[in-house]
Design a protein around this motif. Sequence first.
Motif, PDB file in Angstrom:
ATOM      1  N   PHE A  97       0.816  -1.213   0.000  1.00 55.03           N
ATOM      2  CA  PHE A  97       0.000   0.000   0.000  1.00 55.03           C
ATOM      3  C   PHE A  97       0.852   1.265   0.000  1.00 55.03           C
ATOM      4  CE2 PHE A  97      -2.349   3.237   2.492  1.00 55.03           C
ATOM      5  CZ  PHE A  97      -3.307   3.506   1.538  1.00 55.03           C
ATOM      6  N   ASN A 101       1.777   1.757  -4.539  1.00 58.82           N
ATOM      7  CA  ASN A 101       0.439   2.321  -4.559  1.00 58.82           C
ATOM      8  C   ASN A 101      -0.126   2.412  -5.966  1.00 58.82           C
ATOM      9  OD1 ASN A 101      -1.791   3.582  -3.711  1.00 58.82           O
ATOM     10  ND2 ASN A 101      -0.742   5.208  -2.610  1.00 58.82           N
ATOM     11  N   THR A 103       0.631   0.614  -8.677  1.00 59.49           N
ATOM     12  CA  THR A 103       0.418  -0.624  -9.446  1.00 59.49           C
ATOM     13  C   THR A 103      -0.841  -1.355  -9.034  1.00 59.49           C
ATOM     14  OG1 THR A 103       2.548  -0.961  -8.395  1.00 59.49           O
ATOM     15  CG2 THR A 103       2.273  -1.881 -10.576  1.00 59.49           C
ATOM     16  N   PHE A 104      -1.126  -1.370  -7.727  1.00 58.78           N
ATOM     17  CA  PHE A 104      -2.243  -2.181  -7.266  1.00 58.78           C
ATOM     18  C   PHE A 104      -3.351  -1.322  -6.692  1.00 58.78           C
ATOM     19  CE2 PHE A 104       1.467  -5.011  -6.603  1.00 58.78           C
ATOM     20  CZ  PHE A 104       1.133  -5.936  -7.567  1.00 58.78           C
ATOM     21  N   SER A 105      -4.590  -1.727  -6.970  1.00 61.03           N
ATOM     22  CA  SER A 105      -5.722  -1.084  -6.303  1.00 61.03           C
ATOM     23  C   SER A 105      -5.986  -1.820  -4.996  1.00 61.03           C
ATOM     24  CB  SER A 105      -6.952  -1.133  -7.205  1.00 61.03           C
ATOM     25  OG  SER A 105      -7.420  -2.448  -7.302  1.00 61.03           O
ATOM     26  N   LEU A 106      -7.047  -1.453  -4.308  1.00 61.13           N
ATOM     27  CA  LEU A 106      -7.359  -2.104  -3.031  1.00 61.13           C
ATOM     28  C   LEU A 106      -7.619  -3.594  -3.208  1.00 61.13           C
ATOM     29  CD1 LEU A 106      -9.588   0.171  -0.806  1.00 61.13           C
ATOM     30  CD2 LEU A 106      -7.265  -0.576  -0.462  1.00 61.13           C
ATOM     31  N   VAL A 107      -8.171  -3.960  -4.367  1.00 63.31           N
ATOM     32  CA  VAL A 107      -8.438  -5.374  -4.626  1.00 63.31           C
ATOM     33  C   VAL A 107      -7.130  -6.156  -4.665  1.00 63.31           C
ATOM     34  CG1 VAL A 107      -9.453  -7.000  -6.248  1.00 63.31           C
ATOM     35  CG2 VAL A 107     -10.538  -4.813  -5.877  1.00 63.31           C
ATOM     36  N   GLY A 108      -6.152  -5.599  -5.381  1.00 61.25           N
ATOM     37  CA  GLY A 108      -4.850  -6.271  -5.463  1.00 61.25           C
ATOM     38  C   GLY A 108      -4.186  -6.365  -4.115  1.00 61.25           C
ATOM     39  N   ASN A 157     -13.186  -1.861  -0.915  1.00 63.46           N
ATOM     40  CA  ASN A 157     -13.128  -0.752  -1.855  1.00 63.46           C
ATOM     41  C   ASN A 157     -14.402   0.084  -1.789  1.00 63.46           C
ATOM     42  OD1 ASN A 157     -12.060   0.789  -3.836  1.00 63.46           O
ATOM     43  ND2 ASN A 157     -11.800  -0.859  -5.307  1.00 63.46           N
ATOM     44  N   TYR A 160     -14.651   1.756   1.620  1.00 62.85           N
ATOM     45  CA  TYR A 160     -13.705   2.865   1.750  1.00 62.85           C
ATOM     46  C   TYR A 160     -14.247   4.136   1.124  1.00 62.85           C
ATOM     47  CZ  TYR A 160      -9.659   5.744   1.061  1.00 62.85           C
ATOM     48  OH  TYR A 160      -8.807   6.789   1.060  1.00 62.85           O
TER      49      TYR A 160
ATOM     50  N   ALA B   2      -5.105   4.907  -3.421  1.00 59.14           N
ATOM     51  CA  ALA B   2      -5.867   3.843  -4.078  1.00 59.14           C
ATOM     52  C   ALA B   2      -7.306   3.913  -3.618  1.00 59.14           C
ATOM     53  CB  ALA B   2      -5.280   2.487  -3.692  1.00 59.14           C
ATOM     54  N   SER B   3      -8.122   4.511  -4.409  1.00 56.88           N
ATOM     55  CA  SER B   3      -9.511   4.681  -3.994  1.00 56.88           C
ATOM     56  C   SER B   3     -10.418   3.897  -4.928  1.00 56.88           C
ATOM     57  CB  SER B   3      -9.871   6.155  -3.983  1.00 56.88           C
ATOM     58  OG  SER B   3      -9.773   6.666  -5.289  1.00 56.88           O
ATOM     59  N   THR B   4     -11.636   4.344  -5.099  1.00 60.26           N
ATOM     60  CA  THR B   4     -12.599   3.598  -5.891  1.00 60.26           C
ATOM     61  C   THR B   4     -12.272   3.674  -7.370  1.00 60.26           C
ATOM     62  OG1 THR B   4     -13.942   5.561  -5.731  1.00 60.26           O
ATOM     63  CG2 THR B   4     -14.553   3.708  -4.338  1.00 60.26           C
ATOM     64  N   ARG B   5     -11.396   2.822  -7.798  1.00 55.54           N
ATOM     65  CA  ARG B   5     -11.205   2.625  -9.235  1.00 55.54           C
ATOM     66  C   ARG B   5     -11.167   1.133  -9.474  1.00 55.54           C
ATOM     67  NH1 ARG B   5      -4.743   3.516  -9.771  1.00 55.54           N
ATOM     68  NH2 ARG B   5      -4.322   3.164  -7.599  1.00 55.54           N
ATOM     69  N   GLY B   6     -11.348   0.760 -10.698  1.00 59.44           N
ATOM     70  CA  GLY B   6     -11.454  -0.668 -11.003  1.00 59.44           C
ATOM     71  C   GLY B   6     -10.128  -1.378 -10.877  1.00 59.44           C
ATOM     72  N   LEU B   7     -10.078  -2.559 -11.464  1.00 61.70           N
ATOM     73  CA  LEU B   7      -8.847  -3.334 -11.410  1.00 61.70           C
ATOM     74  C   LEU B   7      -7.780  -2.643 -12.251  1.00 61.70           C
ATOM     75  CD1 LEU B   7     -10.026  -7.018 -11.840  1.00 61.70           C
ATOM     76  CD2 LEU B   7      -9.225  -5.907  -9.784  1.00 61.70           C
ATOM     77  N   THR B   8      -6.602  -2.486 -11.670  1.00 63.97           N
ATOM     78  CA  THR B   8      -5.503  -1.930 -12.449  1.00 63.97           C
ATOM     79  C   THR B   8      -4.808  -3.062 -13.194  1.00 63.97           C
ATOM     80  OG1 THR B   8      -4.032  -2.185 -10.585  1.00 63.97           O
ATOM     81  CG2 THR B   8      -5.121  -0.071 -10.813  1.00 63.97           C
ATOM     82  N   GLY B  10      -1.793  -3.984 -12.754  1.00 63.70           N
ATOM     83  CA  GLY B  10      -1.038  -4.779 -11.773  1.00 63.70           C
ATOM     84  C   GLY B  10      -1.893  -5.852 -11.138  1.00 63.70           C
ATOM     85  N   ASP B  11      -3.137  -5.510 -10.830  1.00 62.78           N
ATOM     86  CA  ASP B  11      -4.063  -6.477 -10.235  1.00 62.78           C
ATOM     87  C   ASP B  11      -4.252  -7.678 -11.138  1.00 62.78           C
ATOM     88  OD1 ASP B  11      -4.401  -4.865  -8.152  1.00 62.78           O
ATOM     89  OD2 ASP B  11      -6.330  -4.040  -8.795  1.00 62.78           O
TER      90      ASP B  11
END
Lengths: 177, 131
Positions: A97, A101, A103-108, A157, A160, B2-8, B10-11
Amino acid sequence: MRIKTRRLIYLSLLVSFGIVLHIVEAFIPLPIYIPGAKLGLANIITLLVLVLYGFKDGLIVSILRCLISALITGSVSSLIYSLSGAVLSLFMMSFVFFYMNKTFSLVGISIIGAQAHILAQIIAASIILRNSGIFLYLPFLMMISLFTGYFVGLVSNLTYGILSKNLKLIEVKKSYS
Amino acid sequence: MASTRGLTKGDKILIFTILVFCFFGLIIGKTYTYGAFEKKYVVIEVKGTEVKRFILGQDTENKKIEIKGMLGYSIIEIGKDRVRMYQSPCDNGDCLKVGWISKPGQMIVCLPNQVAVKIIGSRDTLDDTTY
């Protein structure tokens, strides 16, 4: 001083949410019975605290959550697994995180946390059972925790997005009055 | 942030990598478990002390073993991957009613004759107490 108290109250509320999720998820029936597989709903709280309040509070909240829910559910033997999993996943999640930051979103981040969780639990189990054959079970659990981590990431997500606005609103309102 | 956005990107790469890893891991795990791990021992005890030990499924087919207990001779039959009490001098015959056992952790106990037959796995199978 007032900010500190509010922070304390919010953190303790989040700890209690974590405990409740930990207990409630035991009641949710899974379609197939897999030993060791859980939804990990309490990870939502860990991730949210990490994102909203930072690493130190996240560590405190997740350790408290593990200790108190072990006292409530009465399964002290599973405390080792949940505690090791929570701590390692928190370290991994906070690393990703704060440093990756973009590269990955909260899902990752949540998926990485779930993988670290399962890895720590497998390592703990292999140390306790003195049995390295348990590592063969790892890819299977990783597959499951990939999906649960994805789900947890989606939920946190969404939460948040709402929670950060509300928390900021309250903070701003109080500091002006 | 990293807020409300879809899959990047990297994910997606992360998910794909984990899926591939799991896939290969499952294949490796499956081929590996059928090889070296499933070793089961049959342990025969009289009055709590170990008398004999066999590896199950390794030239034990239709073997009958006589064990001297407190009352007399119990006959234990070992099949290809299972064990049972074949004959017992005890009067209630509870040990005969147990039938065949084949999983690690199972055991046949004949209390009058003080003979116990256990199956012990070389590695414990995963169960709920593990977690």
